[in-house]
Design an enzyme around this catalytic site. Structure first.
Site, PDB file in Angstrom:
ATOM      1  N   CYS A  33      79.704 -22.803 -95.615  1.00  0.00           N
ATOM      2  CA  CYS A  33      78.493 -23.230 -94.917  1.00  0.00           C
ATOM      3  C   CYS A  33      78.771 -24.295 -93.868  1.00  0.00           C
ATOM      4  CB  CYS A  33      77.446 -23.748 -95.906  1.00  0.00           C
ATOM      5  SG  CYS A  33      77.921 -25.279 -96.712  1.00  0.00           S
ATOM      6  N   CYS A 107      76.150 -26.482-103.478  1.00  0.00           N
ATOM      7  CA  CYS A 107      75.666 -27.746-102.890  1.00  0.00           C
ATOM      8  C   CYS A 107      75.930 -28.887-103.882  1.00  0.00           C
ATOM      9  CB  CYS A 107      74.179 -27.662-102.566  1.00  0.00           C
ATOM     10  SG  CYS A 107      73.697 -26.153-101.713  1.00  0.00           S
TER      11      CYS A 107
END
Ligand code: FES
Length: 170
Positions: A33, A107
């Site tokens: 990402c 995350c």
């Protein structure tokens, strides 16, 4: 994951920003990402002589989830013994926000990875100078510096930005 809790954490981010007097810093980047999380730690000894995390701060160009997890995680680990924090994984660090869905697990793992890198750098600082690998980061510039090519630590050595995959494999 509780979207409302994420929004609450985002509205009141804690411990965000560089820590000028940090003892250690760790940085993790995700090749997938493109996000990065950096965490600074300050250590102290408690009354029994155990090494504890006095305080922690972070910077992130990550998504909202990474920011929210970093915020609650830095609050959670403050005052905890280092050996206890070493046992904490992403699921525990993000617990105040509710369980992360599979697509958001990385995350939380970014935050865990930055924490682990900082703890490893902190351990290395305890070694005699001659045994250090040169990757400890006692004073690090900001993430913005990392991207502008001025990522040169004041105290020597080099900044190491570790891909998240490497942290998870180690
Ligand atoms: Fe990459 Fe959240 S999507 S850190």
């Amino acid at each position: 994951m509780d979207e409302e809790k994420i929004q609450q954490a985002m509205a009141d981010l804690r411990n965000q920003g560089e820590m000028a007097d940090a003892d250690a810093v760790g940085t993790v980047g995700s090749p997938e990402c493109g996000d990065m999380v950096r965490m600074w730690l300050k250590f102290r000894e408690d009354e029994t002589g155990r090494k504890v995390i006095d305080r922690a701060s972070f910077q992130s160009f990550g998504c909202q989830t990474a920011l929210a997890v970093a915020s609650v995680a830095t609050e959670m680990i403050a005052g905890k013994p280092v050996d206890e924090v070493l046992e904490m994984e992403a699921a525990e660090l993000s617990r105040p926000l509710g369980a992360l869905p599979p697509m958001k697990m990385h995350c939380g793992q970014m935050v865990e990875g930055a924490l682990r890198e900082a703890l490893a750098a902190g351990e290395e600082q305890m070694l005699p100078e001659s045994n250090r690998s040169g990757t400890a980061q006692p004073m690090a510039p900001t993430l913005i510096d990392s991207f502008s090519g001025q990522d040169v630590p004041a105290a020597g050595g080099r900044i190491r930005i570790v891909p998240l995959d490497d942290v998870q494999e180690s």
